[in-house]
Design an enzyme around this catalytic site. Sequence first.
Site, PDB file in Angstrom:
ATOM      1  N   GLY A 145       0.835  -1.249  -0.018  1.00 39.81           N
ATOM      2  CA  GLY A 145      -0.014   0.098  -0.009  1.00 39.81           C
ATOM      3  C   GLY A 145       0.706   1.227  -0.154  1.00 39.81           C
ATOM      4  O   GLY A 145       0.542   2.391  -0.272  1.00 39.81           O
ATOM      5  N   GLU A 148       1.611   1.970  -3.665  1.00 36.42           N
ATOM      6  CA  GLU A 148       0.574   2.342  -4.108  1.00 36.42           C
ATOM      7  C   GLU A 148      -0.311   3.689  -3.803  1.00 36.42           C
ATOM      8  O   GLU A 148      -0.547   4.341  -4.706  1.00 36.42           O
ATOM      9  CB  GLU A 148      -0.909   1.102  -3.617  1.00 36.42           C
TER      10      GLU A 148
END
Length: 296
Positions: A145, A148
């Site tokens: 994440g 991301e």
Amino acid sequence: MSLRLTPSIRLTRFLRLAPSPSFKLYLRAMSSGNGNKVYENIIVSRPAEGVALITLNRPKALNALSSPLFKELNEATEELDKDDSVGALVLTGSDRAFAAGADIKEMKDKTFVDVYQNKFLEDWTKITGLRKPIIAAVSGYALGGGCELALMCDIILASPTAVFGQPEINLGVIPGGGGTQRLIHAIGKSRTMELTLTGRNFTAAEAEAWGVVSRVVPEGEGKVVEEAVKMASVIASKSKVAVQAGKEAVNAAYEMTLAEGLRFERRLFHGLFATQDQKEGMSAFAEKRKPTWNHS
Ligand code: CAA
């Protein structure tokens, strides 16, 4: 351009070295002194005119992106997006970690029904809806994440120490915050497939060569944040309405065919002729003077 760093960026650089509780309290006091709200998991400061800096602040968990952290991040970015004194945002972590991914300890006992019914991770995409540009200044780990989140930003600057990766396969899952989809635009199918299926990390140099980051800044404590703030200052010195249109046009390329995108860009370009800033910018050029934007 010369950049005047406010005391809070000098402190932020220090924080990267020594995130002691007393320092964090001091920086928080500085932040709140600037009219910024005080949060538990992030620090908001104003390092230069027109620039807001958000520092992820869960050092013990390498800035793992827990739900409370993301809630605060969404709240802060939404407020800053509405704030007329802000022209551009910078998002950073610590020297050791931009963010080591979604919080695995928070996720590990969740069931399918939990994550599906509660639309787990859906609120992560809010950051991509900001009108104002947001620059990720990445040092250390940007994994899962964390990678991301950097990819959701408009521009990524990396320190030579940055380590990117989508290691979710090692946890028995796949990226869930857009990694497979956004990486493919930047680096193509073969590399995205390799990274997704092997979980191997990639270096700042690879990220630069592949076009994931716009550049790797020279080595040095806090250098990547300093460079990102400089870039944000340049953006904040432009017409806000033109910057918003530029961001919208570039991002449209992710969603549209080339023909649609070209038409969309041209329409935005046409629309800017209704602004005072277009008149000012072009008149200033003809009169050989600097433009004064009024952002309308
Ligand atoms: N979630 C929760 N806690 C994390 C974390 C994460 N993603 N990453 C690190 N931490 C915690 C560790 O558990 C550890 O806490 P304790 O001190 O309480 O044990 C602390 O941060 C420091 O980490 P390490 O001791 O592991 O530090 P290291 O230097 O040895 O290793 C690392 C660093 C390689 C980044 C390693 O921590 C690691 O592999 N982290 C997980 C990376 C990962 O798998 N990220 C993907 C998460 S899933 C995801 O993000 C899904 C999605 O698409 C949204």
